[in-house]
Design a protein around this motif. Structure first.
Motif, PDB file in Angstrom:
ATOM      1  N   GLY A  64       0.830  -1.193   0.000  1.00 21.54           N
ATOM      2  CA  GLY A  64       0.000   0.000   0.000  1.00 21.54           C
ATOM      3  C   GLY A  64       0.866   1.246   0.000  1.00 21.54           C
ATOM      4  O   GLY A  64       2.091   1.170  -0.085  1.00 21.54           O
ATOM      5  N   THR A  65       0.242   2.386   0.081  1.00 22.13           N
ATOM      6  CA  THR A  65       0.947   3.661   0.152  1.00 22.13           C
ATOM      7  C   THR A  65       0.451   4.419   1.379  1.00 22.13           C
ATOM      8  O   THR A  65      -0.459   3.964   2.087  1.00 22.13           O
ATOM      9  CB  THR A  65       0.707   4.505  -1.106  1.00 22.13           C
ATOM     10  N   GLU A  66       1.045   5.578   1.635  1.00 20.73           N
ATOM     11  CA  GLU A  66       0.634   6.349   2.799  1.00 20.73           C
ATOM     12  C   GLU A  66      -0.836   6.724   2.719  1.00 20.73           C
ATOM     13  O   GLU A  66      -1.535   6.779   3.739  1.00 20.73           O
ATOM     14  CB  GLU A  66       1.499   7.601   2.925  1.00 20.73           C
ATOM     15  N   GLN A  67      -1.331   6.988   1.519  1.00 18.68           N
ATOM     16  CA  GLN A  67      -2.732   7.360   1.346  1.00 18.68           C
ATOM     17  C   GLN A  67      -3.660   6.165   1.548  1.00 18.68           C
ATOM     18  O   GLN A  67      -4.798   6.313   2.008  1.00 18.68           O
ATOM     19  CB  GLN A  67      -2.958   7.956  -0.050  1.00 18.68           C
ATOM     20  N   ASP A  68      -3.195   4.981   1.217  1.00 17.96           N
ATOM     21  CA  ASP A  68      -3.997   3.761   1.340  1.00 17.96           C
ATOM     22  C   ASP A  68      -3.082   2.629   1.795  1.00 17.96           C
ATOM     23  O   ASP A  68      -2.710   1.756   1.021  1.00 17.96           O
ATOM     24  CB  ASP A  68      -4.645   3.427  -0.011  1.00 17.96           C
ATOM     25  N   PRO A  69      -2.693   2.635   3.082  1.00 17.27           N
ATOM     26  CA  PRO A  69      -1.692   1.677   3.561  1.00 17.27           C
ATOM     27  C   PRO A  69      -2.216   0.245   3.602  1.00 17.27           C
ATOM     28  O   PRO A  69      -3.419   0.015   3.799  1.00 17.27           O
ATOM     29  CB  PRO A  69      -1.367   2.180   4.971  1.00 17.27           C
ATOM     30  N   ALA A  70      -1.289  -0.691   3.385  1.00 18.19           N
ATOM     31  CA  ALA A  70      -1.595  -2.102   3.579  1.00 18.19           C
ATOM     32  C   ALA A  70      -1.387  -2.404   5.060  1.00 18.19           C
ATOM     33  O   ALA A  70      -0.286  -2.246   5.580  1.00 18.19           O
ATOM     34  CB  ALA A  70      -0.681  -2.965   2.721  1.00 18.19           C
ATOM     35  N   ILE A  71      -2.425  -2.811   5.746  1.00 16.96           N
ATOM     36  CA  ILE A  71      -2.362  -3.000   7.193  1.00 16.96           C
ATOM     37  C   ILE A  71      -2.241  -4.489   7.506  1.00 16.96           C
ATOM     38  O   ILE A  71      -3.064  -5.293   7.091  1.00 16.96           O
ATOM     39  CB  ILE A  71      -3.604  -2.404   7.873  1.00 16.96           C
ATOM     40  N   GLY A  72      -1.185  -4.844   8.225  1.00 18.68           N
ATOM     41  CA  GLY A  72      -0.963  -6.232   8.605  1.00 18.68           C
ATOM     42  C   GLY A  72      -0.091  -6.294   9.833  1.00 18.68           C
ATOM     43  O   GLY A  72       0.454  -5.291  10.288  1.00 18.68           O
ATOM     44  N   TYR A  73       0.074  -7.506  10.357  1.00 17.15           N
ATOM     45  CA  TYR A  73       0.787  -7.674  11.624  1.00 17.15           C
ATOM     46  C   TYR A  73       2.298  -7.768  11.451  1.00 17.15           C
ATOM     47  O   TYR A  73       3.057  -7.031  12.094  1.00 17.15           O
ATOM     48  CB  TYR A  73       0.246  -8.901  12.359  1.00 17.15           C
ATOM     49  N   THR A  74       2.755  -8.650  10.580  1.00 17.83           N
ATOM     50  CA  THR A  74       4.192  -8.892  10.494  1.00 17.83           C
ATOM     51  C   THR A  74       4.634  -9.144   9.060  1.00 17.83           C
ATOM     52  O   THR A  74       3.804  -9.401   8.175  1.00 17.83           O
ATOM     53  CB  THR A  74       4.608 -10.130  11.332  1.00 17.83           C
ATOM     54  N   ILE A  75       5.937  -9.065   8.868  1.00 20.47           N
ATOM     55  CA  ILE A  75       6.576  -9.477   7.618  1.00 20.47           C
ATOM     56  C   ILE A  75       8.013  -9.839   7.958  1.00 20.47           C
ATOM     57  O   ILE A  75       8.628  -9.223   8.835  1.00 20.47           O
ATOM     58  CB  ILE A  75       6.509  -8.371   6.546  1.00 20.47           C
ATOM     59  N   SER A  76       8.561 -10.847   7.306  1.00 15.00           N
ATOM     60  CA  SER A  76       9.924 -11.270   7.620  1.00 15.00           C
ATOM     61  C   SER A  76      10.942 -10.331   6.993  1.00 15.00           C
ATOM     62  O   SER A  76      10.705  -9.732   5.938  1.00 15.00           O
ATOM     63  CB  SER A  76      10.173 -12.697   7.135  1.00 15.00           C
ATOM     64  N   ARG A  77      12.097 -10.214   7.646  1.00 13.15           N
ATOM     65  CA  ARG A  77      13.172  -9.375   7.123  1.00 13.15           C
ATOM     66  C   ARG A  77      13.632  -9.861   5.750  1.00 13.15           C
ATOM     67  O   ARG A  77      13.905  -9.059   4.861  1.00 13.15           O
ATOM     68  CB  ARG A  77      14.343  -9.362   8.112  1.00 13.15           C
ATOM     69  N   ALA A  78      13.711 -11.176   5.593  1.00  7.03           N
ATOM     70  CA  ALA A  78      14.148 -11.722   4.303  1.00  7.03           C
ATOM     71  C   ALA A  78      13.173 -11.370   3.192  1.00  7.03           C
ATOM     72  O   ALA A  78      13.576 -11.091   2.058  1.00  7.03           O
ATOM     73  CB  ALA A  78      14.309 -13.239   4.402  1.00  7.03           C
ATOM     74  N   ARG A  87       7.974   3.174 -10.338  1.00  6.54           N
ATOM     75  CA  ARG A  87       6.555   3.260  -9.974  1.00  6.54           C
ATOM     76  C   ARG A  87       6.365   3.654  -8.517  1.00  6.54           C
ATOM     77  O   ARG A  87       5.289   4.097  -8.118  1.00  6.54           O
ATOM     78  CB  ARG A  87       5.857   1.929 -10.237  1.00  6.54           C
ATOM     79  N   TRP A  88       7.441   3.506  -7.701  1.00  2.00           N
ATOM     80  CA  TRP A  88       7.326   3.800  -6.276  1.00  2.00           C
ATOM     81  C   TRP A  88       8.002   5.112  -5.870  1.00  2.00           C
ATOM     82  O   TRP A  88       7.988   5.470  -4.695  1.00  2.00           O
ATOM     83  CB  TRP A  88       7.922   2.650  -5.458  1.00  2.00           C
ATOM     84  N   VAL A  89       8.611   5.811  -6.804  1.00  2.00           N
ATOM     85  CA  VAL A  89       9.316   7.046  -6.468  1.00  2.00           C
ATOM     86  C   VAL A  89       8.349   8.063  -5.870  1.00  2.00           C
ATOM     87  O   VAL A  89       7.262   8.291  -6.385  1.00  2.00           O
ATOM     88  CB  VAL A  89      10.013   7.634  -7.708  1.00  2.00           C
ATOM     89  N   GLY A  90       8.772   8.654  -4.759  1.00  2.00           N
ATOM     90  CA  GLY A  90       7.940   9.637  -4.083  1.00  2.00           C
ATOM     91  C   GLY A  90       6.911   9.058  -3.147  1.00  2.00           C
ATOM     92  O   GLY A  90       6.168   9.804  -2.503  1.00  2.00           O
ATOM     93  N   GLU A  91       6.851   7.723  -3.063  1.00  2.00           N
ATOM     94  CA  GLU A  91       5.841   7.077  -2.225  1.00  2.00           C
ATOM     95  C   GLU A  91       6.435   6.606  -0.892  1.00  2.00           C
ATOM     96  O   GLU A  91       7.611   6.311  -0.780  1.00  2.00           O
ATOM     97  CB  GLU A  91       5.237   5.863  -2.940  1.00  2.00           C
ATOM     98  N   LYS A  92       5.556   6.531   0.115  1.00  2.00           N
ATOM     99  CA  LYS A  92       5.840   5.830   1.369  1.00  2.00           C
ATOM    100  C   LYS A  92       5.124   4.492   1.250  1.00  2.00           C
ATOM    101  O   LYS A  92       3.900   4.405   1.423  1.00  2.00           O
ATOM    102  CB  LYS A  92       5.340   6.610   2.566  1.00  2.00           C
ATOM    103  N   VAL A  93       5.871   3.447   0.915  1.00  5.07           N
ATOM    104  CA  VAL A  93       5.285   2.165   0.547  1.00  5.07           C
ATOM    105  C   VAL A  93       5.177   1.264   1.777  1.00  5.07           C
ATOM    106  O   VAL A  93       6.187   0.932   2.388  1.00  5.07           O
ATOM    107  CB  VAL A  93       6.123   1.459  -0.536  1.00  5.07           C
ATOM    108  N   THR A  94       3.970   0.891   2.156  1.00  2.00           N
ATOM    109  CA  THR A  94       3.789  -0.058   3.253  1.00  2.00           C
ATOM    110  C   THR A  94       3.723  -1.465   2.687  1.00  2.00           C
ATOM    111  O   THR A  94       3.023  -1.722   1.702  1.00  2.00           O
ATOM    112  CB  THR A  94       2.506   0.239   4.051  1.00  2.00           C
ATOM    113  N   ILE A  95       4.476  -2.383   3.311  1.00  3.31           N
ATOM    114  CA  ILE A  95       4.437  -3.783   2.890  1.00  3.31           C
ATOM    115  C   ILE A  95       4.228  -4.666   4.115  1.00  3.31           C
ATOM    116  O   ILE A  95       4.801  -4.435   5.177  1.00  3.31           O
ATOM    117  CB  ILE A  95       5.708  -4.201   2.103  1.00  3.31           C
ATOM    118  N   THR A  96       3.400  -5.685   3.948  1.00  6.15           N
ATOM    119  CA  THR A  96       3.071  -6.586   5.048  1.00  6.15           C
ATOM    120  C   THR A  96       2.571  -7.898   4.466  1.00  6.15           C
ATOM    121  O   THR A  96       2.334  -8.012   3.253  1.00  6.15           O
ATOM    122  CB  THR A  96       2.010  -5.960   5.956  1.00  6.15           C
ATOM    123  N   CYS A  97       2.409  -8.880   5.325  1.00  6.74           N
ATOM    124  CA  CYS A  97       1.844 -10.162   4.890  1.00  6.74           C
ATOM    125  C   CYS A  97       0.465 -10.347   5.507  1.00  6.74           C
ATOM    126  O   CYS A  97       0.155  -9.749   6.527  1.00  6.74           O
ATOM    127  CB  CYS A  97       2.746 -11.308   5.321  1.00  6.74           C
TER     128      CYS A  97
END
Length: 297
Positions: A256-270, A287-297
């Motif tokens: 997700g992005t800051e405007q529409d974040p992907a909300i989840g509990y955890t994600i592995s470092r790898a 495609r991600w330049v300028g974004e605050k990209v949220t990543i989760t599982c």
């Protein structure tokens, strides 16, 4: 392609570096203790001493030292002469951050005397401003490098993209964090999160300068959810990762992005490292330049 890594002994950045090397790219990594980085990489499945010898150059130094960072970002030092502009790396991946420890006390805010009082368990850093300091140093190093070009426009044409690993928990009310995790983020993590947020603000300010700034290829901020696991990637055989479970693969990652974040509990470092490799190193990251990209599982 040559990728520069800062904070490569950290789990996410180390995993990304491993994927970068395993896919045949060259890399330059800044490390205070090169032997520690070498040991961590040789623990990665598929990484051999031959790969390190042929594809990786480790620069010994500190990320708060401008000269060390500048040296890391110049891919061919022979070209850095009075008659030639330096040859820069294609991209910068930064996993810089402070060493965390659990504390059960806090320093008082009394202006006349400093002492510690009991407090709920929380994370403190050996240097609570290290990410801010290293970000300032990175930007200063880029300005010094830019001055070696005939014009700022010439520098910006070849400037490397900057990708930094931050964290979720920056939105007001921790709204990019699951409801059950919000008390933990508020109580345990305000110190490291404040440092990461200051890093983001410094990069936002520089990016806001537009054509007068040194971030010519832009910035990508990666905000993973709560991190689990260590730096080690899945077993690597024949050019592909084998033995991955469903939760290990990119198919399990929500973005997700800051405007529409992907909300989840955890994600592995790898898995964070793998996502950054696929999207930024292999995919170019535009495609991600300028974004605050949220990543989760």
């Amino acid at each position: 392609m040559t990728i520069a890594f800062l904070g490569a002994t950290g789990g996410c950045a180390n995993a990304c570096l491993a994927y970068t090397l395993l896919n045949g790219h060259k890399a330059r990594a800044l490390a205070r203790t090169p032997s520690k980085l070498t040991t961590l990489l040789l623990e990665q499945p598929g990484i051999t001493q031959e790969i390190l010898n042929n594809q990786l150059e480790i620069i010994q130094g500190d990320a708060t030292d401008m000269e060390s960072i500048a040296k890391t970002l110049i891919a061919n030092s022979d070209s850095n002469s009075a008659n030639h502009a330096p040859t820069l790396v294609n991209s910068i991946i930064s996993g810089l951050g402070g060493a965390p420890s659990v504390s059960f006390s806090r320093e008082t805010k009394c202006p006349t005397s400093k002492f510690r009082v009991p407090a709920l368990p929380h994370i403190e850093l050996s240097n609570p401003n290290v990410t801010e300091q290293t970000t300032r140093t990175l930007l200063a190093a880029l300005r010094i490098i830019a001055s070696q070009f005939e014009s700022l426009e010439a520098y910006r044409a070849v400037a490397p993209m900057v990708t930094v690993i931050s964290t979720t928990g920056h939105l007001p009310g921790n709204k990019d964090v699951p409801l059950l995790f919000r008390p933990m983020y508020s109580i345990m993590l305000p110190i490291p999160h404040a440092d990461k947020l200051q890093m983001e603000r410094l990069l936002d300010e520089e990016a806001g300068l537009g054509e007068k700034g040194v971030l010519g290829a832009g910035v990508v901020v990666v905000r993973p959810s709560f991190l689990t696991g260590d730096h080690r990637v899945p077993v690597w055989e024949g050019g592909a990762a084998e033995g991955e479970t469903k939760g290990d693969g990119l198919g399990s990652v929500r973005v997700g992005t800051e405007q529409d974040p992907a909300i989840g509990y955890t994600i592995s470092r790898a898995l964070v490292g793998k996502w950054i490799f696929e999207e930024i190193v292999r995919g170019g990251g535009k495609r991600w330049v300028g974004e605050k990209v949220t990543i989760t599982c």
